[in-house]
Design an enzyme around this catalytic site. Sequence first.
Site, PDB file in Angstrom:
ATOM      1  N   HIS A  39       0.848  -1.186   0.000  1.00 21.56           N
ATOM      2  CA  HIS A  39       0.000   0.000   0.000  1.00 21.56           C
ATOM      3  C   HIS A  39       0.884   1.236   0.000  1.00 21.56           C
ATOM      4  O   HIS A  39       2.109   1.157   0.004  1.00 21.56           O
ATOM      5  CB  HIS A  39      -0.979  -0.003   1.179  1.00 21.56           C
ATOM      6  CG  HIS A  39      -0.374   0.275   2.523  1.00 21.56           C
ATOM      7  ND1 HIS A  39      -1.073   0.851   3.550  1.00 21.56           N
ATOM      8  CD2 HIS A  39       0.867   0.053   3.017  1.00 21.56           C
ATOM      9  CE1 HIS A  39      -0.292   0.972   4.613  1.00 21.56           C
ATOM     10  NE2 HIS A  39       0.891   0.488   4.320  1.00 21.56           N
ATOM     11  N   CYS A  53       5.914   6.450   4.689  1.00 21.61           N
ATOM     12  CA  CYS A  53       4.783   5.642   4.231  1.00 21.61           C
ATOM     13  C   CYS A  53       4.125   6.191   2.966  1.00 21.61           C
ATOM     14  O   CYS A  53       3.217   5.559   2.416  1.00 21.61           O
ATOM     15  CB  CYS A  53       3.765   5.472   5.354  1.00 21.61           C
ATOM     16  SG  CYS A  53       4.451   4.490   6.711  1.00 21.61           S
ATOM     17  N   HIS A  63       5.114   0.374  -0.238  1.00 22.82           N
ATOM     18  CA  HIS A  63       5.734  -0.609   0.653  1.00 22.82           C
ATOM     19  C   HIS A  63       4.692  -1.669   1.012  1.00 22.82           C
ATOM     20  O   HIS A  63       3.534  -1.547   0.625  1.00 22.82           O
ATOM     21  CB  HIS A  63       6.295   0.071   1.917  1.00 22.82           C
ATOM     22  CG  HIS A  63       5.259   0.713   2.761  1.00 22.82           C
ATOM     23  ND1 HIS A  63       4.638   1.900   2.440  1.00 22.82           N
ATOM     24  CD2 HIS A  63       4.715   0.320   3.931  1.00 22.82           C
ATOM     25  CE1 HIS A  63       3.759   2.223   3.376  1.00 22.82           C
ATOM     26  NE2 HIS A  63       3.777   1.274   4.300  1.00 22.82           N
ATOM     27  N   HIS A 105       3.333  -5.052   3.871  1.00 24.03           N
ATOM     28  CA  HIS A 105       3.278  -5.591   5.235  1.00 24.03           C
ATOM     29  C   HIS A 105       2.801  -7.034   5.207  1.00 24.03           C
ATOM     30  O   HIS A 105       2.083  -7.453   4.307  1.00 24.03           O
ATOM     31  CB  HIS A 105       2.296  -4.788   6.100  1.00 24.03           C
ATOM     32  CG  HIS A 105       2.658  -3.361   6.263  1.00 24.03           C
ATOM     33  ND1 HIS A 105       3.658  -2.936   7.108  1.00 24.03           N
ATOM     34  CD2 HIS A 105       2.159  -2.241   5.682  1.00 24.03           C
ATOM     35  CE1 HIS A 105       3.745  -1.613   7.054  1.00 24.03           C
ATOM     36  NE2 HIS A 105       2.847  -1.164   6.184  1.00 24.03           N
ATOM     37  N   HIS A 136      -1.777 -10.601  -1.247  1.00 23.37           N
ATOM     38  CA  HIS A 136      -0.854 -10.392  -2.362  1.00 23.37           C
ATOM     39  C   HIS A 136      -1.394  -9.393  -3.381  1.00 23.37           C
ATOM     40  O   HIS A 136      -1.237  -9.568  -4.585  1.00 23.37           O
ATOM     41  CB  HIS A 136      -0.468 -11.719  -3.021  1.00 23.37           C
ATOM     42  CG  HIS A 136       0.473 -12.497  -2.183  1.00 23.37           C
ATOM     43  ND1 HIS A 136       0.048 -13.313  -1.158  1.00 23.37           N
ATOM     44  CD2 HIS A 136       1.825 -12.562  -2.180  1.00 23.37           C
ATOM     45  CE1 HIS A 136       1.094 -13.871  -0.574  1.00 23.37           C
ATOM     46  NE2 HIS A 136       2.192 -13.418  -1.161  1.00 23.37           N
ATOM     47  N   GLU A 148      -0.113  -4.231  11.633  1.00 21.68           N
ATOM     48  CA  GLU A 148       0.626  -3.882  10.430  1.00 21.68           C
ATOM     49  C   GLU A 148       2.088  -4.325  10.556  1.00 21.68           C
ATOM     50  O   GLU A 148       2.719  -4.705   9.578  1.00 21.68           O
ATOM     51  CB  GLU A 148       0.538  -2.371  10.216  1.00 21.68           C
ATOM     52  CG  GLU A 148       0.859  -1.934   8.825  1.00 21.68           C
ATOM     53  CD  GLU A 148       0.610  -0.469   8.609  1.00 21.68           C
ATOM     54  OE1 GLU A 148      -0.359  -0.140   7.910  1.00 21.68           O
ATOM     55  OE2 GLU A 148       1.392   0.350   9.134  1.00 21.68           O
TER      56      GLU A 148
END
Length: 161
Positions: A15, A40, A44, A46, A85, A150
């Site tokens: 995201h 952010c 990137h 998680h 994914h 997260e």
Amino acid sequence: MRYEITKRFKFEAGHRVWKQNLSSGKGAKLMADEIPPNPCINIHGHSYKVEVTVGSDKLNEQEMVIDFYHIKSALKDLIDNQLDHSFIIDKNDPLFPKFKENFGFLKLTVVDFCPTAEALAKYIYDFLEDKLREAGLLDEIKVVSVTIWETETGKAVYKGK
């Protein structure tokens, strides 16, 4: 709620928190004088962990709030087929048109909010509440909370109304 159960899920996703600005807003008052980067804003990902808690004031005929399997089944499409994914992107993100044009071959989960952990928790909460409503179960079973981890040290919780 007298009785509560919690089911855990995991998914991997990318995201971008395009609204992040560490130098403004409420939290900026907690910082020193330095202006930090906004990490952010970058693309990137998680390894998300999700905890969904539902509750009821009474148990069903099987002496359960609801079977864990039914909660898993209600969220399977959202978590396994849509979020896992994928790249979660806000359709209001200024990069969305270019992203869709150049990376449309990727698995995208397009949402109408900046995909922070807090907003994703509410998104899953609302999804499950809608599923319970569609099944005619919302009078008996309530979504108590959705927690999204997260990272190992950071989580967000949405408890609804």
